[in-house]
Design an enzyme around this catalytic site. Structure first.
Site, PDB file in Angstrom:
ATOM      1  N   PHE A   1      26.909  42.400  -1.565  1.00 27.36           N
ATOM      2  CA  PHE A   1      26.377  42.610  -0.679  1.00 27.36           C
ATOM      3  C   PHE A   1      25.157  41.679   0.230  1.00 27.36           C
ATOM      4  CE2 PHE A   1      22.857  44.637  -2.823  1.00 27.36           C
ATOM      5  CZ  PHE A   1      21.807  44.462  -1.863  1.00 27.36           C
TER       6      PHE A   1
ATOM      7  N   LYS B   1      37.312  39.357  -3.049  1.00 26.71           N
ATOM      8  CA  LYS B   1      37.017  40.727  -3.272  1.00 26.71           C
ATOM      9  C   LYS B   1      35.630  41.003  -3.215  1.00 26.71           C
ATOM     10  CE  LYS B   1      35.554  44.237  -5.097  1.00 26.71           C
ATOM     11  NZ  LYS B   1      34.302  44.400  -4.381  1.00 26.71           N
TER      12      LYS B   1
ATOM     13  N   GLU C   1      31.496  45.690  -1.271  1.00 20.90           N
ATOM     14  CA  GLU C   1      32.668  47.312  -0.413  1.00 20.90           C
ATOM     15  C   GLU C   1      31.335  47.979   0.636  1.00 20.90           C
ATOM     16  OE1 GLU C   1      31.880  46.517  -3.270  1.00 20.90           O
ATOM     17  OE2 GLU C   1      31.646  48.622  -4.450  1.00 20.90           O
TER      18      GLU C   1
ATOM     19  N   SER D   1      24.931  41.197  -9.213  1.00 20.19           N
ATOM     20  CA  SER D   1      24.321  41.699 -10.818  1.00 20.19           C
ATOM     21  C   SER D   1      24.038  41.185 -12.056  1.00 20.19           C
ATOM     22  CB  SER D   1      23.726  43.245 -10.686  1.00 20.19           C
ATOM     23  OG  SER D   1      25.042  43.962 -11.166  1.00 20.19           O
TER      24      SER D   1
ATOM     25  N   CYS E   1      18.640  36.864  -3.886  1.00 24.04           N
ATOM     26  CA  CYS E   1      18.490  36.843  -6.204  1.00 24.04           C
ATOM     27  C   CYS E   1      17.408  35.560  -6.029  1.00 24.04           C
ATOM     28  CB  CYS E   1      19.813  35.720  -6.002  1.00 24.04           C
ATOM     29  SG  CYS E   1      20.491  34.669  -5.315  1.00 24.04           S
TER      30      CYS E   1
ATOM     31  N   GLU F   1      14.688  43.531 -12.655  1.00 28.34           N
ATOM     32  CA  GLU F   1      14.913  43.353 -10.730  1.00 28.34           C
ATOM     33  C   GLU F   1      14.701  44.712  -9.645  1.00 28.34           C
ATOM     34  OE1 GLU F   1      19.051  41.936  -9.808  1.00 28.34           O
ATOM     35  OE2 GLU F   1      17.577  40.630  -8.579  1.00 28.34           O
TER      36      GLU F   1
HETATM   37  P1  NAD Z   1      26.776  44.552  -7.992  1.00 26.44           P
HETATM   38  O1  NAD Z   1      26.399  43.725  -9.472  1.00 26.44           O
HETATM   39  O2  NAD Z   1      26.532  45.704  -7.728  1.00 26.44           O
HETATM   40  O3  NAD Z   1      28.452  44.216  -6.965  1.00 26.44           O
HETATM   41  C1  NAD Z   1      28.299  43.354  -6.641  1.00 26.44           C
HETATM   42  C2  NAD Z   1      30.352  42.681  -6.645  1.00 26.44           C
HETATM   43  O4  NAD Z   1      30.950  43.259  -7.908  1.00 26.44           O
HETATM   44  C3  NAD Z   1      30.797  43.997  -5.800  1.00 26.44           C
HETATM   45  O5  NAD Z   1      31.840  43.488  -5.132  1.00 26.44           O
HETATM   46  C4  NAD Z   1      30.990  44.723  -6.701  1.00 26.44           C
HETATM   47  O6  NAD Z   1      31.939  45.665  -5.810  1.00 26.44           O
HETATM   48  C5  NAD Z   1      31.482  44.510  -7.141  1.00 26.44           C
HETATM   49  N1  NAD Z   1      31.046  45.732  -9.277  1.00 26.44           N
HETATM   50  C6  NAD Z   1      30.150  46.639  -9.041  1.00 26.44           C
HETATM   51  N2  NAD Z   1      30.298  47.694  -9.945  1.00 26.44           N
HETATM   52  C7  NAD Z   1      31.059  47.015 -10.352  1.00 26.44           C
HETATM   53  C8  NAD Z   1      31.821  47.612 -12.212  1.00 26.44           C
HETATM   54  N3  NAD Z   1      31.045  48.397 -12.681  1.00 26.44           N
HETATM   55  N4  NAD Z   1      32.587  47.092 -12.262  1.00 26.44           N
HETATM   56  C9  NAD Z   1      33.433  45.465 -10.990  1.00 26.44           C
HETATM   57  N5  NAD Z   1      33.055  45.435 -10.569  1.00 26.44           N
HETATM   58  C10 NAD Z   1      31.811  46.245 -10.545  1.00 26.44           C
HETATM   59  O7  NAD Z   1      25.355  43.595  -7.137  1.00 26.44           O
HETATM   60  P2  NAD Z   1      24.841  43.454  -5.459  1.00 26.44           P
HETATM   61  O8  NAD Z   1      24.319  44.734  -5.265  1.00 26.44           O
HETATM   62  O9  NAD Z   1      26.080  43.912  -4.673  1.00 26.44           O
HETATM   63  O10 NAD Z   1      24.287  42.705  -4.999  1.00 26.44           O
HETATM   64  C11 NAD Z   1      22.893  42.293  -5.482  1.00 26.44           C
HETATM   65  C12 NAD Z   1      23.152  41.890  -7.037  1.00 26.44           C
HETATM   66  O11 NAD Z   1      23.679  40.659  -7.204  1.00 26.44           O
HETATM   67  C13 NAD Z   1      21.476  41.741  -7.885  1.00 26.44           C
HETATM   68  O12 NAD Z   1      20.870  41.707  -8.923  1.00 26.44           O
HETATM   69  C14 NAD Z   1      21.048  39.652  -6.927  1.00 26.44           C
HETATM   70  O13 NAD Z   1      19.962  39.272  -8.052  1.00 26.44           O
HETATM   71  C15 NAD Z   1      22.598  39.615  -7.334  1.00 26.44           C
HETATM   72  N6  NAD Z   1      22.415  38.586  -6.115  1.00 26.44           N
HETATM   73  C16 NAD Z   1      23.285  37.319  -7.536  1.00 26.44           C
HETATM   74  C17 NAD Z   1      23.217  35.799  -7.296  1.00 26.44           C
HETATM   75  C18 NAD Z   1      23.311  34.427  -7.581  1.00 26.44           C
HETATM   76  O14 NAD Z   1      23.291  33.068  -6.956  1.00 26.44           O
HETATM   77  N7  NAD Z   1      22.430  34.359  -8.988  1.00 26.44           N
HETATM   78  C19 NAD Z   1      23.216  35.665  -5.317  1.00 26.44           C
HETATM   79  C20 NAD Z   1      23.104  36.885  -4.725  1.00 26.44           C
HETATM   80  C21 NAD Z   1      23.093  37.627  -5.300  1.00 26.44           C
END
Ligand code: NAD
Length: 496
Positions: free
Chosen positions: A149, A173, A176, A226, A281, A381
């Site tokens: 997000f 994808k 959401e 994450s 991040c 984090e």
């Molecule tokens: P998230 O992991 O909750 O979601 C990321 C994606 O995974 C979304 O599209 C979501 O719909 C999907 N998702 C969530 N739960 C899932 C599940 N159980 N099974 C399958 N798919 C699932 O992350 P977020 O809250 O949207 O974003 C924040 C996180 O992203 C932080 O941890 C941040 O550090 C990380 N991030 C990392 C980078 C990087 O380049 N390393 C960049 C941006 C964000």
């Protein structure tokens, strides 16, 4: 109620699953849209469309593919404000920050404009007598992006620009929580001349992700999110034969040596910790302050916090907006509320902002001193506007803490000592390093990626490694008959 569908085969398609997710206005806490959540059948349809579009797009010549990227570059440039305000409305980040996100995403489209050069292979003449050997890079097929997000415009651009320029077709994808900007970018790609079906969006949750991870026609998956989900995506995707790069979370440390310019270090720490409400991040979440300057540095950081203007992105002068959801706000608050009980010192507690809309997902900056390994506020984090300070004896002590952390995304050192900075760059086990630069996100012609639990897979994202990720290499060994040796020979065929 605004309803957000999918983008398949060059048009908006309404969802048929009967399931939807809530898109909030983080500044008011009210629902502003409902996003359709795809079923397995809807995902299958999007992948089938992308698969059908692949042969034609793959055969489209390099200059035409570059031309589409050039058009897209112009369209994103002309629509910077529109893209920024769309994403800021759903994410909550302030407009200036959203414009910065668009600019950093645009860099990746500019990089992809150079695809004729980037797709060049190698050539060895006369590898053996009359034999030449050369390598060619070819696209993979249907590639998938699954995005978080916090950068709803930039992170998809990290992926689709190179994937499409290399000749792949794409299914995104998006998160959401803030999907609208991706839908708008889909329209722009169509205007740029990308054939229908080449770029598709399925909005959805775990149901859609799990189908993409196992779909037999998906060749490669780029994931950013994450760490627990990144690990799951990597393990499941590779088990199903896909090429996967899965970027995870972070805990970025900024080591401040005793000789550093403390005002510069304090400005940098505050900017990098609280920008975008800490939901980056590459945010700095821990300052490792050398004992000799720790009291001064904490005081300087503390002095800067009251001036930060927290408010809705739509209000002039806001520098820091709300968090993404009420649930996430409460989780972040929990780290600050629990810090004193763990033995840390809460210097500034911004978790009960009485002057901001109560229903919005706002927090003000918090500052925690004397954080240590073993405390939740240090180990995990937080992903919110909370900066922790850990006191260290000096370079060795600070370096040891960074290198023993489970994450290795970004880090920075603040010092005037070139030798110490060079040693740090040599020693530190982190993928992206800043020297007096707190948020060292590489420019688009390098690649982005962390180490350890911040990235699962072999390649970093975007830049040259992105081109490698979205192509596979074929090596050709070739011999052509030499016309000078050709003649009519009625003798019995034999080796000469
Ligand atoms: P998230 O992991 O909750 O979601 C990321 C994606 O995974 C979304 O599209 C979501 O719909 C999907 N998702 C969530 N739960 C899932 C599940 N159980 N099974 C399958 N798919 C699932 O992350 P977020 O809250 O949207 O974003 C924040 C996180 O992203 C932080 O941890 C941040 O550090 C990380 N991030 C990392 C980078 C990087 O380049 N390393 C960049 C941006 C964000």
């Amino acid at each position: 109620m605004n309803r957000i569908g999918h983008w398949i085969d060059g048009k908006v398609v309404e969802g048929t699953s009967g399931r939807s997710g809530v898109v909030f206005d983080p500044a008011t806490g009210a629902q502003q849209a409902a996003v359709d959540l795809a079923s397995v059948e809807e995902v299958d349809h999007a992948v089938a469309v992308a698969k059908a579009a692949f042969p034609e797009w793959r055969a489209t010549n390099l200059s035409r593919r570059a031309e589409v990227m050039f058009h897209m570059r112009e369209l994103v440039d002309a629509n910077r404000k529109e893209i920024a305000s769309l994403l800021s409305k759903e994410h909550g980040k302030v407009l200036g920050d959203a414009l910065g996100e668009v600019a950093r995403g645009l860099e990746n489209i500019e990089f992809a404009c150079g695809i004729p050069n980037l797709m060049k292979g190698g050539y060895s003449e006369q590898a053996s007598n009359g034999i030449d050997v050369y390598s060619i890079k070819q696209p993979l097929g249907v590639c998938v992006g699954i995005t978080p997000f916090n950068f709803p415009a930039m992170v998809p651009m990290w992926m689709f620009a190179n994937a499409l320029a290399c000749g792949n077709t794409f299914v995104l994808k998006p998160s959401e929580k803030d999907p609208s900007v991706s839908m708008f970018v889909g329209e722009l790609l169509k205007q740029a001349g990308l054939p229908d079906g080449t770029y598709n969006i399925v909005n959805g949750d775990k149901v859609a992700v799990d189908r993409l991870l196992t779909h037999p026609d998906v060749q490669a998956i780029s994931f950013v999110g994450s760490t627990p989900i990144a690990r799951y995506i990597y393990e499941t995707g590779t088990k199903n034969g896909k090429r996967v790069q899965a970027l995870g979370g972070a805990k970025n440390h900024m080591l401040v040596l005793a000789d550093a310019d403390l005002d510069m270090a304090a400005d940098a720490a505050v900017s990098a910790a609280y920008g975008s409400a800490g939901e980056r991040c590459m945010a700095i979440s821990v300052v490792l302050a050398s004992d000799a300057i720790a009291d001064d540095l904490v005081a300087k950081i503390k002095d800067r916090l009251p001036a930060i203007v927290v408010g809705p992105a739509s209000e002039d002068g806001s520098e820091m907006g709300p968090l993404i959801t009420g649930e996430h706000r409460d989780k972040v608050k929990g780290y600050v509320d629990g810090a004193a009980g763990e033995g840390a010192t809460v210097v500034v507690n911004g978790t009960s902002p009485s002057d901001l809309p109560a229903d919005g997902f706002f927090l003000k900056p918090s500052l925690i001193d004397n954080a240590k390994p073993g405390m939740r506020c240090y180990d995990e984090e937080i992903f919110g506007p909370v900066l922790s300070v850990t006191r260290v004896k000096g370079y060795d002590d600070g370096l040891a803490l960074i290198n023993s952390n489970q994450f290795g995304n970004g880090t920075a050192i603040f010092t005037r000592d070139g030798g110490a900075a060079r040693q740090f760059e040599f020693d530190v086990q982190v993928g992206m390093v800043g020297i007096n630069v707190p948020v060292p996100v590489p420019v688009s012609y390098y690649s982005f990626g962390g180490w350890k639990a911040s990235l699962f897979g072999d390649t970093h994202i975007y830049g040259p490694e992105g081109i490698n990720f979205y192509t596979r290499t074929k090596v050709v060994t070739s011999r052509w008959p030499d016309p000078r040796t050709s003649r009519v020979d009625l003798g019995f065929p034999q080796n000469r």
